[in-house]
Enzyme design. Sequence first.
Site, mmCIF file in Angstrom:
data_model
loop_
_atom_site.group_PDB
_atom_site.id
_atom_site.type_symbol
_atom_site.label_atom_id
_atom_site.label_comp_id
_atom_site.label_asym_id
_atom_site.label_seq_id
_atom_site.Cartn_x
_atom_site.Cartn_y
_atom_site.Cartn_z
ATOM 1 N N ASP A 1 46.397 45.228 -52.766
ATOM 2 C CA ASP A 1 45.321 46.215 -52.910
ATOM 3 C C ASP A 1 43.957 45.598 -52.604
ATOM 4 O OD1 ASP A 1 44.313 48.731 -53.375
ATOM 5 O OD2 ASP A 1 44.327 48.567 -55.555
ATOM 6 N N ASN B 1 50.209 57.481 -50.632
ATOM 7 C CA ASN B 1 49.275 57.052 -49.587
ATOM 8 C C ASN B 1 49.259 57.998 -48.375
ATOM 9 O OD1 ASN B 1 49.738 53.494 -50.263
ATOM 10 N ND2 ASN B 1 48.098 54.853 -50.930
HETATM 11 C C1 IPE Z 1 48.727 51.235 -54.553
HETATM 12 O O1 IPE Z 1 47.431 51.111 -54.105
HETATM 13 C C2 IPE Z 1 49.658 51.371 -53.411
HETATM 14 C C3 IPE Z 1 49.843 50.174 -52.614
HETATM 15 C C4 IPE Z 1 49.317 49.027 -52.863
HETATM 16 C C5 IPE Z 1 50.683 50.325 -51.462
HETATM 17 P P1 IPE Z 1 46.432 52.373 -54.038
HETATM 18 O O2 IPE Z 1 45.148 51.846 -53.552
HETATM 19 O O3 IPE Z 1 47.066 53.443 -53.246
HETATM 20 O O4 IPE Z 1 46.377 52.831 -55.557
HETATM 21 P P2 IPE Z 1 45.301 53.672 -56.357
HETATM 22 O O5 IPE Z 1 45.025 54.925 -55.580
HETATM 23 O O6 IPE Z 1 44.069 52.818 -56.478
HETATM 24 O O7 IPE Z 1 45.930 53.904 -57.697
HETATM 25 C C1 IPE Z 2 45.904 48.386 -50.042
HETATM 26 O O1 IPE Z 2 44.561 48.452 -49.767
HETATM 27 C C2 IPE Z 2 46.786 48.784 -48.891
HETATM 28 C C3 IPE Z 2 47.409 50.106 -49.048
HETATM 29 C C4 IPE Z 2 47.391 50.840 -50.105
HETATM 30 C C5 IPE Z 2 48.082 50.611 -47.877
HETATM 31 P P1 IPE Z 2 43.732 49.794 -49.967
HETATM 32 O O2 IPE Z 2 43.735 50.532 -48.678
HETATM 33 O O3 IPE Z 2 44.211 50.574 -51.126
HETATM 34 O O4 IPE Z 2 42.298 49.220 -50.236
HETATM 35 P P2 IPE Z 2 41.208 49.776 -51.248
HETATM 36 O O5 IPE Z 2 41.863 49.879 -52.600
HETATM 37 O O6 IPE Z 2 40.786 51.119 -50.732
HETATM 38 O O7 IPE Z 2 40.102 48.785 -51.209
HETATM 39 MG MG MG Z 3 43.675 50.660 -53.088
#
Ligand code: IPE
Ligand code: IPE
Ligand code: MG
Length: 236
Positions: free
Chosen positions: A16, A64
């Site tokens: 994340d 996602n």
């Molecule tokens: C969780 O991250 C999903 C993955 C790391 C693939 P998100 O960025 O989607 O989670 P939330 O929305 O902050 O809970």
């Molecule tokens: C994690 O990074 C990757 C996926 C969830 C695919 P994010 O895309 O959630 O990055 P932030 O949380 O918006 O910074």
């Molecule tokens: Mg995220």
Amino acid sequence: MEKDLIIPTHVGIIVDGNGRWATKRGLSRSMGHREGANNLKKISLYLNKLGVKYLSVYVFSTENFKRDEKEVNYLMNLFVKMFKSEFQEIMDNNVKVVFSGRRDKLPKDVVEAMDYLKEKTSNNNGCTLNICINYGGQSEIVDMTKKVCQLYKDGTITLDDIDVDFVNKNLYQDLPPLDLLIRTSGELRLSNFMMFQASYAEFYFTSTLFPDFTEEEFDKALEEFNKRDRRFGGKK
Ligand code: IPE
Ligand code: IPE
Ligand code: MG
């Protein structure tokens, strides 16, 4: 890193902070995903070298798909590109790749690249890399329940056959429980990742954004893991 540390059998990583990493630099979120993918490769190789037997990485949740189409498409193409470009290194390191998640909704080229990787690495007996794509812990429990109900309906099993081990065997993958669960970027939640498998996992949260999560950062998580007193509800 100190010597004689206990190496967890199964490590989970909630990848994340890719988006924030990019935004901070004035880059598009996609560039953060690219950087995150390159880093995930480095970290996976490092864990393999340390002797971690199972690594589950959460790279795309069922939720996602709510993101902009452009970002989702970039991620899907990135998965295909990475599965192809890293194939040889995965083979050279004797890594077995498996996938967890729902295949429906995933583009055809992603599913094909997943199937190829899974099949070609199925006889490897080094570390198992469980890639969680279009994965949700809730969907996994729903899908397991449907599978088990069907087995019951067919007369293949009786109610007495259903216990914790049986449930685990009927999840997307039959893996040992998570020992260490890492989440980067400062969020203190599971976001639908492996609730069943994380029942007795040790949680390690860091505010570091995933593209900046280095080998040294993993060493810190490992040292912290080694300080934990894992009681499993038993010993005092
Ligand atoms: C969780 O991250 C999903 C993955 C790391 C693939 P998100 O960025 O989607 O989670 P939330 O929305 O902050 O809970
Ligand atoms: C994690 O990074 C990757 C996926 C969830 C695919 P994010 O895309 O959630 O990055 P932030 O949380 O918006 O910074
Ligand atoms: Mg995220």
